[in-house]
Design a protein around this motif. Structure first.
Motif, mmCIF file in Angstrom:
data_model
loop_
_atom_site.group_PDB
_atom_site.id
_atom_site.type_symbol
_atom_site.label_atom_id
_atom_site.label_comp_id
_atom_site.label_asym_id
_atom_site.label_seq_id
_atom_site.Cartn_x
_atom_site.Cartn_y
_atom_site.Cartn_z
ATOM 1 N N LYS A 1 0.645 -0.837 0.033
ATOM 2 C CA LYS A 1 0.216 -0.105 0.038
ATOM 3 C C LYS A 1 0.974 1.211 -0.100
ATOM 4 O O LYS A 1 2.130 1.322 0.060
ATOM 5 C CB LYS A 1 -0.739 0.036 1.249
ATOM 6 N N ASP B 1 -10.312 -0.995 1.704
ATOM 7 C CA ASP B 1 -10.861 -0.843 0.458
ATOM 8 C C ASP B 1 -12.373 -1.330 0.522
ATOM 9 O O ASP B 1 -12.717 -2.320 1.117
ATOM 10 C CB ASP B 1 -10.089 -1.958 -0.474
ATOM 11 N N GLU C 1 -13.084 -2.623 -6.771
ATOM 12 C CA GLU C 1 -12.960 -1.660 -5.548
ATOM 13 C C GLU C 1 -13.539 -0.294 -6.047
ATOM 14 O O GLU C 1 -13.152 0.212 -7.271
ATOM 15 C CB GLU C 1 -11.341 -1.624 -5.463
ATOM 16 N N GLY D 1 -10.983 3.424 -1.790
ATOM 17 C CA GLY D 1 -9.703 3.144 -1.216
ATOM 18 C C GLY D 1 -9.360 4.360 -0.227
ATOM 19 O O GLY D 1 -9.621 5.332 -0.526
HETATM 20 MG MG MG Z 1 -6.816 1.275 -4.343
#
Ligand code: MG
Ligand code: 4AD
Length: 433
Positions: A329, A347, A356, A359
């Protein structure tokens, strides 16, 4: 005739029995002997205008016969109730005025390939399907703005030219900035972190850019993101806000856009189910789900579209996956005090394989840990000095997230690919029209 009131199709029911003028374009046409049926659209709707030989002058009747698709026309006539038509009304034409005769129109109401339609996106936008999608996009954006305005957030516009990466250096669009290099923004987050220490709750909403070199059905190179940031928020509060926000958006589209969802043949029952709380699972639990489906992912790797789709099959609404390995990340994620290998991030994965949509997470508020991360990610410290100041002068726990508009539109409309969710899509292989 010429001085009849100009009205819009969406408001036609107010004018039953009256003579009006419509200004629009010819969408489609069919004829039978003494009658021509013109489908006229004006941007607010489509209505049938019936031209009966006995009601009009010979020029108007001939024009109705010859007028090509997508010509612009003014229609003068009487609004008549008609239970069988989708609009509930039709126009008994008295006179037609051709504003501009169209050349042979390349898009006919029959089927076309997507490549051809994308080439002609400027014309494709005229179709009822694109109209439905962009109306839903409009509802989503309006709901987002109302939501933050009603919850004491201040809108802070983030810059587009930036001196450094926010979301990793591999997807940066570089550009010249006088004698320096600049990058198109990947996210307004770092600026929201600055603003939130001034204003408590803020959000930005604008275009963001990523040089995505993969051609997937979920990636654009230019997309719109809304990014709230809240001071004195931890990861749980961030997730509470994210689920409330997404529930609000879904319910608002269900309220405002039944007709559009119907036109898109969206299975509405799947959206009616979307009520908070949304399930929250850890990255490790997500790995277990994948394993049970025969998809082993080594610990430490981020999930791609296939994994997200597989996970989403276990839930009938959005699911929030939290605490990913820090190594996969971004640098700004707060280290989990319980386990230094994890990031306090989240997420949100949409159901039905739409991937997704959000985020976000809690941000690293400790100066030393943040400095170590900047080094680890090989980022140029100088470009982040201002950002480090935020940890020097009254650092507090804070969190936020980014919601991608196009993925949200794609999910709610039930579209296979994000290319139809934005008026003029930008993808690796497309920058025209
Ligand atoms: Mg993301
Ligand atoms: O997960 P991402 O990269 O998060 C951020 O940029 C954070 N800085 C946001 C924040 O915390 N303020 O992107 C957020 C969302 C994704 O979940 C996805 O919905 C969308 O932006 N997104 C894209 N949408 C279309 N095309 C792309 N190439 C996208 N990349 C991200």
């Amino acid at each position: 005739m010429q001085d009849l009131k100009h009205v819009y199709i969406s408001e036609i029911s107010k004018y039953a029995g009256r003579d009006v003028c419509l200004k629009g374009w010819l969408y489609n046409k069919r004829s039978s002997g003494k009658l021509h049926f013109l489908q006229v659209r004006d941007g607010t709707g489509i209505i049938q205008a019936v031209v009966f030989k006995g009601d009009v002058d010979p020029e108007t009747f001939t024009m109705a016969d010859k007028i090509p698709q997508e010509s612009s026309v003014e229609v003068y006539g009487t609004v008549k109730e008609d239970k069988r038509s989708p609009a509930g009304f039709e126009i008994g034409v008295k006179h037609l005025k051709l504003v501009s005769e169209a050349m042979e129109y390349p898009i006919s109401p029959k089927e076309h390939g997507v490549a051809f339609l994308l080439e002609n996106r400027h014309l494709w936008l005229r179709s009822p399907r694109q109209h439905a999608i962009l109306k839903i996009r409009n509802t989503i954006i309006k709901t987002i703005r109302d939501y933050f305005n009603n919850n004491n957030f201040l809108l802070i516009d983030a810059p587009i030219f930036t001196p450094a990466a926010c979301e990793g250096t591999t997807t940066l669009f570089e550009t010249e900035y006088f004698d320096e290099k600049a990058y198109l923004t990947q996210s307004g987050q770092l600026y929201m972190e600055g603003a939130v220490m001034a204003f408590g709750k803020v959000y930005c909403f604008g275009p963001t850019f990523r040089a995505e070199k993969s051609k997937t059905r979920r990636h654009l190179t230019e997309f719109w993101m809304v990014e709230p940031e809240m001071a004195y928020y931890d990861l749980n509060m961030d997730m509470d806000l994210a689920e409330d926000f997404v529930e609000t958006i879904v319910q608002s589209v269900l309220n405002a856009n039944r007709a559009e969802l119907g036109l898109l043949e969206r299975d509405i029952s799947k959206l009616e189910n979307i009520k908070k709380p949304f399930p929250r699972i850890s990255y490790d639990e997500a790995l277990e789900i994948l394993k049970s489906k025969g998809k082993e992912v080594p610990w430490g790797e981020d999930f791609g579209g296939d994994e997200e789709t597989a996970i989403s099959e276990n839930f009938d609404g959005p699911v929030m996956i939290h605490r990913y390995p820090a190594e996969c990340k971004a640098f700004y994620m707060k280290q989990d005090p319980q386990n230094a290998k994890l990031a306090l991030c989240v997420d949100m994965i949409a159901p039905e394989g739409y991937g997704e949509i959000i985020g976000g997470g809690q941000r690293e508020d400790n100066l030393d840990l943040l400095l170590a991360k900047i080094k680890e990610h090989n980022l140029n410290r100088e470009a982040f000095e201002w950002y480090l100041d935020l940890r020097r002068y009254g650092s507090v726990p804070h969190a936020g997230f980014g919601l991608g508009i196009e993925r949200t539109v794609g999910w709610l409309c039930g579209l296979h690919h994000v290319r139809e969710t934005i008026p003029f899509p930008r993808m690796m292989e497309r920058i025209k029209p």
